[in-house]
Design an enzyme around this catalytic site. Structure first.
Site, mmCIF file in Angstrom:
data_model
loop_
_atom_site.group_PDB
_atom_site.id
_atom_site.type_symbol
_atom_site.label_atom_id
_atom_site.label_comp_id
_atom_site.label_asym_id
_atom_site.label_seq_id
_atom_site.Cartn_x
_atom_site.Cartn_y
_atom_site.Cartn_z
ATOM 1 N N GLU A 155 0.765 -1.232 -0.026
ATOM 2 C CA GLU A 155 -0.071 0.022 0.016
ATOM 3 C C GLU A 155 0.972 1.441 0.029
ATOM 4 O O GLU A 155 1.633 1.380 0.745
ATOM 5 C CB GLU A 155 -0.903 -0.030 1.247
ATOM 6 C CG GLU A 155 -1.933 0.947 1.217
ATOM 7 C CD GLU A 155 -2.879 1.074 2.369
ATOM 8 O OE1 GLU A 155 -3.141 0.000 2.700
ATOM 9 O OE2 GLU A 155 -3.284 2.242 2.985
ATOM 10 N N LYS B 237 -7.091 -1.021 11.433
ATOM 11 C CA LYS B 237 -6.545 -1.465 10.138
ATOM 12 C C LYS B 237 -5.388 -0.707 10.051
ATOM 13 O O LYS B 237 -4.215 -1.306 9.675
ATOM 14 C CB LYS B 237 -7.434 -1.097 9.138
ATOM 15 C CG LYS B 237 -7.120 -1.959 7.702
ATOM 16 C CD LYS B 237 -6.251 -1.012 7.236
ATOM 17 C CE LYS B 237 -6.043 -1.806 5.581
ATOM 18 N NZ LYS B 237 -5.317 -0.853 4.887
ATOM 19 N N ASP C 142 3.933 -14.734 11.124
ATOM 20 C CA ASP C 142 2.448 -15.258 10.915
ATOM 21 C C ASP C 142 1.529 -14.076 11.368
ATOM 22 O O ASP C 142 1.174 -13.903 12.329
ATOM 23 C CB ASP C 142 2.210 -16.492 11.746
ATOM 24 C CG ASP C 142 0.802 -16.938 11.418
ATOM 25 O OD1 ASP C 142 0.087 -16.362 10.753
ATOM 26 O OD2 ASP C 142 0.657 -18.226 11.956
ATOM 27 N N HIS D 11 -2.270 9.865 -0.303
ATOM 28 C CA HIS D 11 -2.303 8.694 -0.917
ATOM 29 C C HIS D 11 -2.061 8.693 -2.347
ATOM 30 O O HIS D 11 -1.646 7.864 -3.140
ATOM 31 C CB HIS D 11 -3.740 8.060 -0.380
ATOM 32 C CG HIS D 11 -3.892 6.729 -0.467
ATOM 33 N ND1 HIS D 11 -3.195 5.749 0.223
ATOM 34 C CD2 HIS D 11 -4.462 5.948 -1.478
ATOM 35 C CE1 HIS D 11 -3.613 4.725 -0.197
ATOM 36 N NE2 HIS D 11 -4.368 4.511 -1.281
HETATM 37 C C1 MEV Z 1 -5.418 3.108 5.289
HETATM 38 O O1 MEV Z 1 -4.946 2.050 4.835
HETATM 39 C C2 MEV Z 1 -5.675 3.076 6.823
HETATM 40 C C3 MEV Z 1 -6.534 4.239 7.307
HETATM 41 O O2 MEV Z 1 -7.786 4.034 6.958
HETATM 42 C C4 MEV Z 1 -6.513 4.162 8.969
HETATM 43 C C5 MEV Z 1 -7.429 4.993 9.665
HETATM 44 O O3 MEV Z 1 -8.363 5.450 9.019
HETATM 45 O O4 MEV Z 1 -7.076 5.429 10.543
HETATM 46 C C6 MEV Z 1 -5.952 5.618 7.092
#
Ligand code: MEV
Length: 430
Positions: A82, A270, A286, A383
């Site tokens: 990513e 995430k 793992d 991004h």
């Molecule tokens: C994207 O990979 C992760 C985010 O969505 C984490 C977040 O929203 O805190 C930017």
């Protein structure tokens, strides 16, 4: 890293991959280029690892710079597909080191194994019998991995739990679950734990007269916790349009949102795992086990919560993270994968709990990067700047052409391959 190196390499991101390796060497890292350029995992080793192999698979292997953890500079290898993840975490590590960097600690290297007794008619009795046989169980378990004991690990205890399946509308089932606590030292330990619980099953059936069901480790490794904290001076968070104190308050507010709302907590977490998984992949660990344990831990109060906290201590914004992180530095893929070995050497992590502490510091920095972006310009700007480079390459731009094509895409905020092709055509005088 062995001690005299620095993780602060200004302009690292502007270099070519070969120049970056040179810069790492100049910074004191005792590394050679080969493991990151050769085939990596050999086909014959891959073929022994899993079934039905037809080849191997590559991903970008990057290095996060600027980390200062427990007073020592660390270069952190990250494997991730990513865009923005490595840039964001390096930026936040730079910011954190201005206020002293990350401080970490870990609990132990103990993993839990479970033996389940199914459909138990007299659970209290089964619990007492197992508790009374504690010494016998520990003695028998201690014979299973003699080399582990020699390495400083081994059995540390047992627990007995009465677990009830009482879902409304279905017949109740009482279970008794024996937990064994095995110190796995520098191994992740899944195989060792599974061997112990399988080996103990006949003895457990003999002691209780009950039937053993599942015998398997628990990935809720809550005896193997790693913790990191960081103190950020808000003045370093300021942007072109916002004061640092305002950004810090917005970050704390974003965290409160995640604490209160599982929909937000999932995304917040995430982002934390973007960092932790990338370290897990780079070091041959793992990541599914780590993910499972981390998320289960977040629901321990019955409500799914964020993996981090961001609160004020006086004027300082303080971030913290505590997670069960089941990392290993020996065993499994780690031994046979030359790139994993190179990444571990670059990081200088020999002990599993050192690696785990680095990983949670990375997760915390990654989270700060996401929250700072979300609380200010939004996530898409950075991004898309990175994404534009991939689009440019997809449109056929050479390495030399990529930056100019990407800049044109960002300027027009059009990230389509068609537009990239047009820009490329114009660039080449078409
Ligand atoms: C994207 O990979 C992760 C985010 O969505 C984490 C977040 O929203 O805190 C930017």
């Amino acid at each position: 890293m062995s001690g005299n190196e620095t993780s602060r390499i200004p302009g690292f991101y502007k270099l070519s991959p070969d120049e970056r390796v040179k810069a790492l060497q100049d910074a004191g890292a005792d590394i050679a280029l080969a493991p990151w350029r050769d085939e990596g995992l050999r086909l014959q080793d891959a073929d022994l690892m899993v079934e039905n192999v037809i080849g191997t698979f590559s991903l970008p292997n990057a290095v996060a710079v600027n980390f200062c953890i427990d007073g020592a500079d660390r270069l952190v290898p990250m494997v991730v597909e990513e865009p923005s993840v490595v840039a964001a975490v390096s930026n936040m590590a730079r910011l954190a080191r201005r206020s002293g960097g990350f401080v970490t600690e870990s609990s132990s290297d103990i993993m839990i194994g479970q033996l389940q007794l199914t459909n138990v008619q007299a659970p209290a009795e089964a619990v007492s019998k197992l508790e009374a046989a504690r010494d016998e169980l520990l003695a028998q378990a201690a014979t299973i991995h003699p080399r582990l004991v020699a390495r400083g690990g081994g059995m540390r205890g047992i627990d007995v739990r009465h677990v009830v399946y009482d879902e409304p509308g279905y017949p109740r089932e009482d279970m008794v679950v024996l937990h064994i606590h095995l110190d796995c030292v520098d191994a992740m330990g899944a195989n060792m734990v599974n061997t112990v619980v399988e080996h103990l099953a006949p003895l457990v059936e003999g002691i209780t007269g009950e039937q053993v069901g599942l015998k398997i480790l628990s990935n809720l490794a809550d005896k193997r916790l790693a913790k990191a904290t960081v103190r950020i001076d808000p003045k370093y968070l300021s942007t072109a349009t916002l004061k640092g104190t305002e950004v810090a308050e917005r970050i704390a507010s974003a965290w409160r949102f995640a604490w209160a709302d599982p929909y937000r907590a999932a995304t917040h977490n995430k982002g934390v795992m973007n960092g932790i998984d990338a370290v897990a992949l780079a070091t041959g660990n793992d990541w599914r086990a780590i993910e499972a344990g981390a998320h289960a831990w977040c629901a321990r109060d019955g409500h799914y919560r964020p993996m981090t906290t961001w609160r004020f201590d006086g004027d300082m914004l303080v971030g913290s993270i505590e997670l069960p992180v089941q990392f290993g530095t020996v065993g499994g893929t780690i031994r046979v994968h030359p790139t994993v070995q190179a990444n571990l050497a670059l990081l200088g992590a020999e002990k599993a709990n050192d690696l785990a502490r680095v990983a949670v510091a990375v997760g915390l920095a990654q989270n700060l990067g996401a929250l700072k972006a979300l609380a200010t310009e939004g996530i898409q700007a950075g991004h898309m700047r990175m994404h534009a480079r991939t689009v440019a390459a997809t449109a056929g731009a050479t390495t030399a052409e990529v930056p100019r094509v990407a800049m044109a895409l960002c300027a027009k905020r059009d990230y389509s391959v068609a537009y990239a092709e047009r820009v490329l055509g114009e660039l080449r005088g078409g």
